[in-house]
Design a protein around this motif. Structure first.
Motif, PDB file in Angstrom:
ATOM      1  N   ILE A  59       0.842  -1.203   0.000  1.00 34.72           N
ATOM      2  CA  ILE A  59       0.000   0.000   0.000  1.00 34.72           C
ATOM      3  C   ILE A  59       0.875   1.251   0.000  1.00 34.72           C
ATOM      4  CG2 ILE A  59      -1.663   1.346   1.356  1.00 34.72           C
ATOM      5  CD1 ILE A  59      -2.856  -1.401   2.252  1.00 34.72           C
ATOM      6  N   ALA A  60       1.918   1.257   0.808  1.00 37.46           N
ATOM      7  CA  ALA A  60       2.839   2.401   0.855  1.00 37.46           C
ATOM      8  C   ALA A  60       3.522   2.606  -0.501  1.00 37.46           C
ATOM      9  CB  ALA A  60       3.874   2.199   1.951  1.00 37.46           C
ATOM     10  N   LEU A  61       3.924   1.506  -1.120  1.00 32.52           N
ATOM     11  CA  LEU A  61       4.577   1.593  -2.419  1.00 32.52           C
ATOM     12  C   LEU A  61       3.634   2.162  -3.477  1.00 32.52           C
ATOM     13  CD1 LEU A  61       6.913   1.003  -4.387  1.00 32.52           C
ATOM     14  CD2 LEU A  61       5.917  -1.276  -4.675  1.00 32.52           C
ATOM     15  N   THR A  62       2.426   1.629  -3.565  1.00 34.48           N
ATOM     16  CA  THR A  62       1.494   2.116  -4.595  1.00 34.48           C
ATOM     17  C   THR A  62       1.059   3.553  -4.322  1.00 34.48           C
ATOM     18  OG1 THR A  62      -0.374   1.054  -3.456  1.00 34.48           O
ATOM     19  CG2 THR A  62       0.668  -0.173  -5.265  1.00 34.48           C
ATOM     20  N   THR A  63       0.961   3.923  -3.046  1.00 34.52           N
ATOM     21  CA  THR A  63       0.651   5.320  -2.706  1.00 34.52           C
ATOM     22  C   THR A  63       1.769   6.226  -3.193  1.00 34.52           C
ATOM     23  OG1 THR A  63      -0.635   4.655  -0.774  1.00 34.52           O
ATOM     24  CG2 THR A  63       0.158   6.926  -0.819  1.00 34.52           C
ATOM     25  N   SER A  64       2.997   5.812  -2.978  1.00 32.32           N
ATOM     26  CA  SER A  64       4.145   6.578  -3.452  1.00 32.32           C
ATOM     27  C   SER A  64       4.141   6.680  -4.981  1.00 32.32           C
ATOM     28  CB  SER A  64       5.430   5.912  -2.966  1.00 32.32           C
ATOM     29  OG  SER A  64       6.549   6.546  -3.509  1.00 32.32           O
ATOM     30  N   MET A  65       3.795   5.583  -5.646  1.00 34.17           N
ATOM     31  CA  MET A  65       3.750   5.595  -7.112  1.00 34.17           C
ATOM     32  C   MET A  65       2.676   6.553  -7.635  1.00 34.17           C
ATOM     33  SD  MET A  65       4.287   1.550  -7.956  1.00 34.17           S
ATOM     34  CE  MET A  65       4.083   1.698  -9.722  1.00 34.17           C
ATOM     35  N   ARG A  66       1.584   6.695  -6.889  1.00 34.68           N
ATOM     36  CA  ARG A  66       0.509   7.616  -7.289  1.00 34.68           C
ATOM     37  C   ARG A  66       0.870   9.074  -6.975  1.00 34.68           C
ATOM     38  NH1 ARG A  66      -2.515   3.546  -5.187  1.00 34.68           N
ATOM     39  NH2 ARG A  66      -3.871   2.502  -6.657  1.00 34.68           N
ATOM     40  N   THR A  67       1.596   9.259  -5.890  1.00 36.29           N
ATOM     41  CA  THR A  67       1.866  10.606  -5.386  1.00 36.29           C
ATOM     42  C   THR A  67       2.919  11.347  -6.205  1.00 36.29           C
ATOM     43  OG1 THR A  67       1.324   9.835  -3.166  1.00 36.29           O
ATOM     44  CG2 THR A  67       2.534  11.905  -3.328  1.00 36.29           C
ATOM     45  N   TYR A  68       4.009  10.682  -6.508  1.00 40.85           N
ATOM     46  CA  TYR A  68       5.105  11.360  -7.218  1.00 40.85           C
ATOM     47  C   TYR A  68       4.744  11.518  -8.688  1.00 40.85           C
ATOM     48  CZ  TYR A  68       9.567  12.539  -9.209  1.00 40.85           C
ATOM     49  OH  TYR A  68      10.565  13.176  -9.894  1.00 40.85           O
ATOM     50  N   GLU A  69       4.722  12.751  -9.154  1.00 45.24           N
ATOM     51  CA  GLU A  69       4.438  13.042 -10.564  1.00 45.24           C
ATOM     52  C   GLU A  69       5.648  13.701 -11.194  1.00 45.24           C
ATOM     53  OE1 GLU A  69       0.817  15.243 -11.008  1.00 45.24           O
ATOM     54  OE2 GLU A  69      -0.399  13.448 -10.717  1.00 45.24           O
ATOM     55  N   MET A  70       5.791  13.479 -12.465  1.00 45.98           N
ATOM     56  CA  MET A  70       6.902  14.064 -13.211  1.00 45.98           C
ATOM     57  C   MET A  70       6.399  14.543 -14.559  1.00 45.98           C
ATOM     58  SD  MET A  70       8.549  10.416 -13.837  1.00 45.98           S
ATOM     59  CE  MET A  70       7.211   9.347 -13.386  1.00 45.98           C
ATOM     60  N   ASN A  71       7.146  15.411 -15.161  1.00 48.12           N
ATOM     61  CA  ASN A  71       6.803  15.918 -16.484  1.00 48.12           C
ATOM     62  C   ASN A  71       7.376  14.956 -17.519  1.00 48.12           C
ATOM     63  OD1 ASN A  71       6.655  17.290 -18.952  1.00 48.12           O
ATOM     64  ND2 ASN A  71       6.848  19.274 -17.953  1.00 48.12           N
TER      65      ASN A  71
ATOM     66  N   ASP B 187       0.544   5.960 -13.201  1.00 50.08           N
ATOM     67  CA  ASP B 187      -0.036   6.171 -14.533  1.00 50.08           C
ATOM     68  C   ASP B 187       0.723   5.352 -15.573  1.00 50.08           C
ATOM     69  OD1 ASP B 187      -1.903   8.054 -13.608  1.00 50.08           O
ATOM     70  OD2 ASP B 187      -0.562   9.752 -14.031  1.00 50.08           O
ATOM     71  N   LEU B 188       2.045   5.419 -15.523  1.00 50.32           N
ATOM     72  CA  LEU B 188       2.866   4.691 -16.491  1.00 50.32           C
ATOM     73  C   LEU B 188       2.709   3.182 -16.310  1.00 50.32           C
ATOM     74  CD1 LEU B 188       6.074   6.904 -16.246  1.00 50.32           C
ATOM     75  CD2 LEU B 188       4.252   7.040 -17.959  1.00 50.32           C
ATOM     76  N   TYR B 189       2.695   2.728 -15.073  1.00 50.48           N
ATOM     77  CA  TYR B 189       2.532   1.300 -14.757  1.00 50.48           C
ATOM     78  C   TYR B 189       1.186   0.791 -15.287  1.00 50.48           C
ATOM     79  CZ  TYR B 189       2.017  -2.849 -11.780  1.00 50.48           C
ATOM     80  OH  TYR B 189       1.818  -4.115 -11.319  1.00 50.48           O
ATOM     81  N   ASN B 190       0.115   1.508 -14.972  1.00 46.39           N
ATOM     82  CA  ASN B 190      -1.216   1.089 -15.429  1.00 46.39           C
ATOM     83  C   ASN B 190      -1.353   1.187 -16.942  1.00 46.39           C
ATOM     84  OD1 ASN B 190      -2.284   0.373 -12.925  1.00 46.39           O
ATOM     85  ND2 ASN B 190      -2.909   2.469 -12.483  1.00 46.39           N
ATOM     86  N   GLY B 191      -0.779   2.230 -17.520  1.00 45.03           N
ATOM     87  CA  GLY B 191      -0.846   2.384 -18.975  1.00 45.03           C
ATOM     88  C   GLY B 191      -0.160   1.241 -19.708  1.00 45.03           C
ATOM     89  N   MET B 192       1.034   0.872 -19.260  1.00 41.30           N
ATOM     90  CA  MET B 192       1.741  -0.231 -19.912  1.00 41.30           C
ATOM     91  C   MET B 192       1.028  -1.562 -19.680  1.00 41.30           C
ATOM     92  SD  MET B 192       3.993   1.064 -21.744  1.00 41.30           S
ATOM     93  CE  MET B 192       4.741  -0.436 -22.299  1.00 41.30           C
TER      94      MET B 192
END
Length: 135
Positions: free
Chosen positions: A35-47, A57-62
Motif C-alpha cells: 500500500i505504501a509503495l502504490t501510494t508513493s507511485m501515485r503521489t510522485y508526478e513528473m513531467n 499512470d505509467l505502470y497502469n498504462g503499460m
C-alpha cells in the motif's frame, strides 16, 4: 487439421492470458508495504514530454497496453486459423514473427515477472510455431 487447431488453441490461450492479466492488474494491495509503495507511485508526478504523469499512470498504462496486445494477438491468430489451405504459405512469415514474439515475451517474463505468464507464453509460442512448421 493441425494448423487450425493449434492456432485456435493459441488464440484461446492469448485471450485467457489477457483476461488474467487484467484481473491481476485490478487487484488492490493488502499488505501495508505494498500500500505504501502504490501510494508513493501515485503521489510522485513528473513531467513526461509535457504531460504530468505519476509512476502509477505509467505502470497502469503499460499494463493496459499489454492486455490490449494480447487480445489483438488472440484475434489475429483466430483469423489466421481460418486461412484456406492454398493460402497458408502466405501466413508463415506472420506466424514466425508472432511465435518468436511470444518466446521473447516468455524470456522477459522469466526475467521480470513470475511463472504463470512464462508458461502461457511458452504454450502460445509452441502452438503458433507448430502451425508455422506444419501448415
Amino acid at each position: 487439421m493441425l494448423f487450425p487447431i493449434s492456432l485456435r488453441l493459441a488464440s484461446g490461450l492469448a485471450v485467457i492470458h489477457a483476461v488474467m492479466h487484467q484481473i491481476g492488474m485490478m487487484q488492490a494491495p493488502t499488505d501495508k508495504t505494498e500500500i505504501a509503495l502504490t501510494t508513493s507511485m501515485r503521489t510522485y508526478e513528473m513531467n513526461v514530454m509535457g504531460s504530468m504523469r505519476s509512476y502509477m499512470d505509467l505502470y497502469n498504462g503499460m499494463g493496459t497496453f499489454l492486455t490490449i496486445m494480447l487480445l489483438c494477438f488472440g484475434i489475429v491468430l483466430w483469423q489466421i486459423s481460418w486461412t484456406r489451405m492454398q493460402n497458408r504459405e502466405a501466413t508463415r512469415p506472420l506466424l514466425l514473427t508472432i511465435g518468436l514474439a511470444f518466446l521473447v515475451f516468455a524470456a522477459t517474463s522469466i526475467r521480470y515477472f513470475f511463472i504463470a505468464p512464462v508458461v502461457m507464453e511458452l504454450l502460445i509460442a509452441a502452438l503458433v510455431l507448430l502451425a508455422f512448421t506444419f501448415p
